[in-house]
Design an enzyme around this catalytic site. Structure first.
Site, PDB file in Angstrom:
ATOM      1  N   MET A 157      -1.889  -2.371   8.517  1.00 17.90           N
ATOM      2  CA  MET A 157      -3.171  -2.160   9.199  1.00 17.90           C
ATOM      3  C   MET A 157      -4.332  -2.592   8.300  1.00 17.90           C
ATOM      4  SD  MET A 157      -3.502   1.993   9.131  1.00 17.90           S
ATOM      5  CE  MET A 157      -1.866   2.288   9.763  1.00 17.90           C
TER       6      MET A 157
ATOM      7  N   ASP B 292      -6.869  -6.228   4.556  1.00 15.34           N
ATOM      8  CA  ASP B 292      -6.629  -6.558   3.151  1.00 15.34           C
ATOM      9  C   ASP B 292      -5.717  -7.786   3.079  1.00 15.34           C
ATOM     10  OD1 ASP B 292      -6.549  -6.391   0.378  1.00 15.34           O
ATOM     11  OD2 ASP B 292      -4.960  -4.884   0.350  1.00 15.34           O
TER      12      ASP B 292
ATOM     13  N   HIS C 173       0.854  -1.195   0.000  1.00 13.85           N
ATOM     14  CA  HIS C 173       0.000   0.000   0.000  1.00 13.85           C
ATOM     15  C   HIS C 173       0.887   1.241   0.000  1.00 13.85           C
ATOM     16  CE1 HIS C 173      -3.352  -2.488   2.172  1.00 13.85           C
ATOM     17  NE2 HIS C 173      -3.241  -2.787   0.882  1.00 13.85           N
TER      18      HIS C 173
END
Length: 342
Positions: free
Chosen positions: A280, A283, A191
């Site tokens: 966090m 996903d 991410h």
């Protein structure tokens, strides 16, 4: 008082804006500001903040130098405030131990709401994570060497890795230890915003003996190459090519780990290994489920070595992880699979 934040930025305007935004978030309090690295180092022992936001581009003691001093002298998490012009430096900061970074908006007037959301999303979990009780050990499957090796598929044709907060440092560790003899593709979703992934791919490539590239749409999948999903694009595998798209975000993120894992599970079936690293949210859990359903093998980073346990912890709770290991152990296990199952 909640979570105490020290804001470090050489711009008085940005100090004011960041302070106002943090102060407006429930549970966060700005205990002080500093205009440069030297002031920050003096302020930390006096103000005892829980976390520091640190501008990456400052005169005198710059962001990187200040970060190094903070990591050496204090046990405190640091989140970098970065702009696109500092992409390569930001990646270096993550390697040096910064927990994460927040991208400064180009157009503050129109991006203020998103900027504030990003501050809340990146800061609160880092502290809340520390306060959560350690999960029951039985959830973290740890087996003997013989047991886990026996469960690994006889042949492995690809590895997929998903990561978020704390991921760049963890990925650097894993990728730099991959052997030159790697003859299967490795696909990564980290991410990260658009633009920063190219710098990160270049950093990984520079630090390792294998070839790492930022994936492009239509790129042929080659053996022995590591493909990093570009920021703001989902990455999937169709037949033997990379397919990128900008379909809606999944769980608020794009690229999404789930998207990659699900497409890889369809393509590689029982010859796929899935790895979930620190991050966090949750996903990757659904994607790991797909890998398990196809007969693939799954690993997750343990709580002790994760910066944020959300993603690996969620996959473990869902019961879709075969093996839980520390970052070093994960690297060793991946390398064993590469040597023995190609």
């Amino acid at each position: 008082m909640g979570i105490k934040v020290l804001v470090v930025d050489d711009s008085a305007f940005m100090r004011k804006i960041i302070t106002e935004m943090i102060s407006d978030i429930a549970g966060l309090t700005v205990v002080g500001t500093a205009r440069n690295g030297h002031d920050a180092l003096k302020s930390i022992p006096l103000l005892k903040p829980d976390i520091v936001t640190l501008d990456i581009e400052m005169p005198g003691l710059n962001g990187l130098e200040t970060l190094e001093r903070i990591k050496k002298e204090f046990d405190i998490p640091v989140v970098m405030m970065s702009s696109h012009s500092g992409e390569a430096i930001t990646i270096e900061a993550l390697e040096l131990g910064a927990m994460d970074f927040i991208e400064k908006p180009v157009d503050l007037k129109n991006q203020a709401v998103d900027f504030k959301k990003e501050i809340e999303k990146k800061i609160k979990p880092l502290i809340e994570e520390k306060e959560e009780p350690t999960p029951k050990k039985q959830l973290e499957k740890r087996t003997t060497t013989k047991e886990w090796q026996k469960n690994v598929p006889k042949k492995i044709e690809a590895i997929v890795i998903g990561a978020s907060t704390g991921g760049p440092k963890a990925l650097l560790h894993i990728i730099r230890h991959l052997p030159e003899t790697l003859v299967i593709p490795v696909f990564i979703v980290q991410h990260m915003p658009k633009g920063f992934t190219l710098s990160f791919a270049e950093r990984l490539n520079l630090k390792s003996v294998v070839t790492v590239v930022e994936a492009q749409d239509g790129m042929a999948v080659e053996k022995g190459i590591v493909y990093l999903a570009p920021g703001d694009y989902h990455m999937t595998i169709k037949e033997n090519k990379i397919a990128l798209n900008q379909t809606p975000k999944i769980l608020g993120v794009r690229p999404a780990v789930d998207y990659l894992f699900q497409s890889a599970a369809i393509r590689y079936k029982s010859t796929l290994v899935g790895v979930i690293l620190t991050g966090m949210g949750h996903d990757g859990s659904e994607g790991m489920k797909h890998i398990k359903e196809q007969g693939g093998f799954t690993l997750a980073q343990d709580r002790e070595t994760s910066v944020v346990y959300g993603m690996p912890g969620s996959a473990i709770k869902e019961g879709v992880v075969d093996e839980v290991a520390s970052l070093t152990e994960l690297s060793d296990k991946i390398n064993w699979m590469i040597r023995m199952r190609q």
